[in-house]
Motif scaffolding. Structure first.
Motif, PDB file in Angstrom:
ATOM      1  N   VAL A 119      76.687  24.189   9.381  1.00 59.87           N
ATOM      2  CA  VAL A 119      76.983  24.867   8.124  1.00 59.87           C
ATOM      3  C   VAL A 119      76.052  24.369   7.031  1.00 59.87           C
ATOM      4  O   VAL A 119      75.964  23.167   6.779  1.00 59.87           O
ATOM      5  CB  VAL A 119      78.450  24.644   7.710  1.00 59.87           C
ATOM      6  CG1 VAL A 119      78.749  25.401   6.424  1.00 59.87           C
ATOM      7  CG2 VAL A 119      79.383  25.078   8.820  1.00 59.87           C
ATOM      8  N   ASP A 120      75.366  25.296   6.396  1.00 60.82           N
ATOM      9  CA  ASP A 120      74.485  24.975   5.277  1.00 60.82           C
ATOM     10  C   ASP A 120      75.159  25.470   4.001  1.00 60.82           C
ATOM     11  O   ASP A 120      75.090  26.642   3.657  1.00 60.82           O
ATOM     12  CB  ASP A 120      73.122  25.650   5.473  1.00 60.82           C
ATOM     13  CG  ASP A 120      72.149  25.288   4.365  1.00 60.82           C
ATOM     14  OD1 ASP A 120      72.433  24.329   3.627  1.00 60.82           O
ATOM     15  OD2 ASP A 120      71.118  25.982   4.240  1.00 60.82           O
ATOM     16  N   GLY A 121      75.831  24.574   3.312  1.00 65.04           N
ATOM     17  CA  GLY A 121      76.533  24.950   2.093  1.00 65.04           C
ATOM     18  C   GLY A 121      78.037  24.989   2.293  1.00 65.04           C
ATOM     19  O   GLY A 121      78.538  24.894   3.417  1.00 65.04           O
ATOM     20  N   PRO A 122      78.779  25.148   1.188  1.00 63.31           N
ATOM     21  CA  PRO A 122      80.245  25.139   1.252  1.00 63.31           C
ATOM     22  C   PRO A 122      80.788  26.283   2.117  1.00 63.31           C
ATOM     23  O   PRO A 122      80.280  27.401   2.086  1.00 63.31           O
ATOM     24  CB  PRO A 122      80.668  25.331  -0.215  1.00 63.31           C
ATOM     25  CG  PRO A 122      79.479  24.932  -1.020  1.00 63.31           C
ATOM     26  CD  PRO A 122      78.279  25.287  -0.194  1.00 63.31           C
ATOM     27  N   ALA A 123      81.815  25.984   2.906  1.00 63.83           N
ATOM     28  CA  ALA A 123      82.433  26.967   3.794  1.00 63.83           C
ATOM     29  C   ALA A 123      83.860  26.522   4.065  1.00 63.83           C
ATOM     30  O   ALA A 123      84.302  25.474   3.599  1.00 63.83           O
ATOM     31  CB  ALA A 123      81.637  27.099   5.088  1.00 63.83           C
ATOM     32  N   GLY A 124      84.587  27.341   4.813  1.00 62.32           N
ATOM     33  CA  GLY A 124      85.954  26.948   5.126  1.00 62.32           C
ATOM     34  C   GLY A 124      86.777  28.081   5.677  1.00 62.32           C
ATOM     35  O   GLY A 124      86.253  29.044   6.260  1.00 62.32           O
ATOM     36  N   LEU A 125      88.095  27.972   5.466  1.00 64.47           N
ATOM     37  CA  LEU A 125      89.060  28.907   6.022  1.00 64.47           C
ATOM     38  C   LEU A 125      90.021  29.386   4.936  1.00 64.47           C
ATOM     39  O   LEU A 125      90.351  28.647   4.010  1.00 64.47           O
ATOM     40  CB  LEU A 125      89.865  28.245   7.150  1.00 64.47           C
ATOM     41  CG  LEU A 125      89.071  27.745   8.358  1.00 64.47           C
ATOM     42  CD1 LEU A 125      89.981  26.931   9.276  1.00 64.47           C
ATOM     43  CD2 LEU A 125      88.439  28.912   9.109  1.00 64.47           C
ATOM     44  N   LEU A 126      90.488  30.635   5.093  1.00 59.97           N
ATOM     45  CA  LEU A 126      91.410  31.251   4.137  1.00 59.97           C
ATOM     46  C   LEU A 126      92.529  31.934   4.903  1.00 59.97           C
ATOM     47  O   LEU A 126      92.269  32.818   5.728  1.00 59.97           O
ATOM     48  CB  LEU A 126      90.667  32.280   3.272  1.00 59.97           C
ATOM     49  CG  LEU A 126      91.495  33.007   2.207  1.00 59.97           C
ATOM     50  CD1 LEU A 126      91.755  32.076   1.016  1.00 59.97           C
ATOM     51  CD2 LEU A 126      90.767  34.273   1.741  1.00 59.97           C
ATOM     52  N   ALA A 127      93.775  31.540   4.648  1.00 60.98           N
ATOM     53  CA  ALA A 127      94.929  32.182   5.280  1.00 60.98           C
ATOM     54  C   ALA A 127      95.385  33.363   4.437  1.00 60.98           C
ATOM     55  O   ALA A 127      95.510  33.251   3.213  1.00 60.98           O
ATOM     56  CB  ALA A 127      96.066  31.185   5.437  1.00 60.98           C
ATOM     57  N   VAL A 128      95.635  34.487   5.103  1.00 66.18           N
ATOM     58  CA  VAL A 128      96.098  35.700   4.429  1.00 66.18           C
ATOM     59  C   VAL A 128      97.380  36.160   5.116  1.00 66.18           C
ATOM     60  O   VAL A 128      97.379  36.438   6.315  1.00 66.18           O
ATOM     61  CB  VAL A 128      95.040  36.817   4.482  1.00 66.18           C
ATOM     62  CG1 VAL A 128      95.559  38.075   3.781  1.00 66.18           C
ATOM     63  CG2 VAL A 128      93.731  36.347   3.852  1.00 66.18           C
ATOM     64  N   LEU A 129      98.457  36.254   4.353  1.00 61.20           N
ATOM     65  CA  LEU A 129      99.751  36.653   4.903  1.00 61.20           C
ATOM     66  C   LEU A 129     100.244  37.921   4.217  1.00 61.20           C
ATOM     67  O   LEU A 129      99.992  38.134   3.020  1.00 61.20           O
ATOM     68  CB  LEU A 129     100.804  35.556   4.703  1.00 61.20           C
ATOM     69  CG  LEU A 129     100.643  34.261   5.513  1.00 61.20           C
ATOM     70  CD1 LEU A 129      99.600  33.339   4.922  1.00 61.20           C
ATOM     71  CD2 LEU A 129     101.974  33.534   5.612  1.00 61.20           C
ATOM     72  N   GLY A 130     100.929  38.762   4.995  1.00 62.74           N
ATOM     73  CA  GLY A 130     101.583  39.929   4.426  1.00 62.74           C
ATOM     74  C   GLY A 130     100.781  41.204   4.425  1.00 62.74           C
ATOM     75  O   GLY A 130     101.226  42.208   3.856  1.00 62.74           O
ATOM     76  N   LEU A 131      99.607  41.206   5.051  1.00 65.76           N
ATOM     77  CA  LEU A 131      98.811  42.426   5.177  1.00 65.76           C
ATOM     78  C   LEU A 131      98.610  42.737   6.666  1.00 65.76           C
ATOM     79  O   LEU A 131      98.558  41.828   7.490  1.00 65.76           O
ATOM     80  CB  LEU A 131      97.441  42.254   4.511  1.00 65.76           C
ATOM     81  CG  LEU A 131      97.416  42.068   2.986  1.00 65.76           C
ATOM     82  CD1 LEU A 131      95.988  41.851   2.516  1.00 65.76           C
ATOM     83  CD2 LEU A 131      98.037  43.261   2.272  1.00 65.76           C
ATOM     84  N   ARG A 132      98.468  44.023   6.996  1.00 69.30           N
ATOM     85  CA  ARG A 132      98.219  44.412   8.377  1.00 69.30           C
ATOM     86  C   ARG A 132      96.897  43.832   8.865  1.00 69.30           C
ATOM     87  O   ARG A 132      95.957  43.657   8.095  1.00 69.30           O
ATOM     88  CB  ARG A 132      98.190  45.931   8.523  1.00 69.30           C
ATOM     89  CG  ARG A 132      99.486  46.646   8.246  1.00 69.30           C
ATOM     90  CD  ARG A 132      99.448  48.072   8.813  1.00 69.30           C
ATOM     91  NE  ARG A 132      98.163  48.721   8.671  1.00 69.30           N
ATOM     92  CZ  ARG A 132      97.795  49.465   7.628  1.00 69.30           C
ATOM     93  NH1 ARG A 132      98.633  49.642   6.617  1.00 69.30           N
ATOM     94  NH2 ARG A 132      96.609  50.036   7.591  1.00 69.30           N
TER      95      ARG A 132
END
Length: 303
Positions: A119-132
């Motif tokens: 990874v070159d630069g900031p990165a990560g994970l995002l949780a999304v709840l409640g959408l199809r």
């Protein structure tokens, strides 16, 4: 009694977990961690940000889980199923006898380094709840992200670069998501961005391919059970850059008909996910208890 064990992943570790490990670790484990994460291990009070750094989080969480497992194992029945969420699959394989605790700590240090190097630069994970799921997948593509984990029909985790995560968070909220959470992980785990890390880790795991596992380890990728060390190592390498279907994994564990399920933390996210399935099988997380004895008493009372 039919016991299932779930080992948690990154993101829920707190200074209290670090303190408990440092106070309770054997001299041998303490020396191993002093070599693996020297500055953090010797720090008076490491910050939460430091504990979330990949290079620290991976060996620390693994060691915490295996330290607790060593206390629990002699008093608990042999599990009928074990699974690990992301990093937790390292502990699952170690508990099943694939490699030693000390070797596992070293492997986690190397795993983190390989992932960070991709990874070159900031990165990560995002949780999304409640959408199809289809809505979230379209949103991810629009933001240059990828679906990294499927926890349920309307609970997905996206991975990618930080700019895309910021945009996706705004779009998901505007689309009516019930919850959007940036996870405490600094790499886009379980996406093709980490393909080189999977290849490199497979090479590091090559010496650990002989024999059978003490109990089946269910892959977080698709719920497939590994019964040989070789199959377990293949899954460990693949899952770094392959999307996880944790929902399918929990379904496979349920098919083993456990009487009780225990999450070995940090955190209780996996216990909550199991409970949300409303399958009637009791579940608790190790973090719910003040001692290993309390965990043992609860599990044994279910039998």
């Amino acid at each position: 009694m039919r016991l299932a064990i779930l080992f948690s992943g990154q993101g829920n570790q707190q200074p209290a977990h670090f303190d408990a490990l440092r106070q309770g670790a054997s001299p041998e484990l303490g020396a191993t961690l002093a070599e693996a994460i020297p500055e953090t291990w010797r720090a008076a009070e490491p910050s939460l940000a430091e504990l979330q750094a990949n290079r620290v989080a991976q060996p620390l969480i693994f060691a915490y889980q295996m330290h607790l497992w060593r206390q629990l194992q002699p008093a608990l029945p042999r599990p009928v199923a074990v699974a690990g969420y992301s990093l937790g699959e390292m502990a699952a394989c170690c508990a099943a006898g694939a490699f030693s605790l000390e070797a596992g700590v070293a492997l986690c240090v190397q795993r983190a380094a390989l992932m960070d190097a991709c990874v070159d630069g900031p990165a990560g994970l995002l949780a999304v709840l409640g959408l199809r799921a289809d809505v979230v997948a379209e949103l991810a593509a629009r933001c240059g992200l990828m679906v990294a984990i499927r926890n349920g029909p309307d609970h997905l985790v996206l991975g990618g670069h930080a700019a895309g995560l910021v945009e996706a968070e705004q779009l998901a909220q505007a689309a009516g998501a019930s919850r959007v959470v940036r996870l405490g992980v600094g790499t886009p785990s379980h996406t093709p961005l980490l393909a080189a890390a999977s290849s490199g880790f497979a090479t590091l795991l090559a010496p650990y391919r002989s024999g059978r596992l003490a109990f089946p380890v269910f892959s977080a990728i698709d719920g497939r059970a590994a019964r040989t060390v070789a199959d377990g190592m293949d899954a460990l390498a693949r899952q770094i850059s392959t999307p996880l279907d944790w929902d399918a994994c929990l379904g496979a564990v349920l098919e083993m008909q456990p009487d009780v399920v225990l999450e070995i933390g940090p955190g209780n996210a996996l216990a909550r996910m199991w409970g949300e399935r409303d399958n009637g099988v009791p579940v608790r997380a190790s973090d719910d208890f003040r001692s290993a004895a309390g965990i043992i008493d609860w599990v044994c009372a279910r039998g």
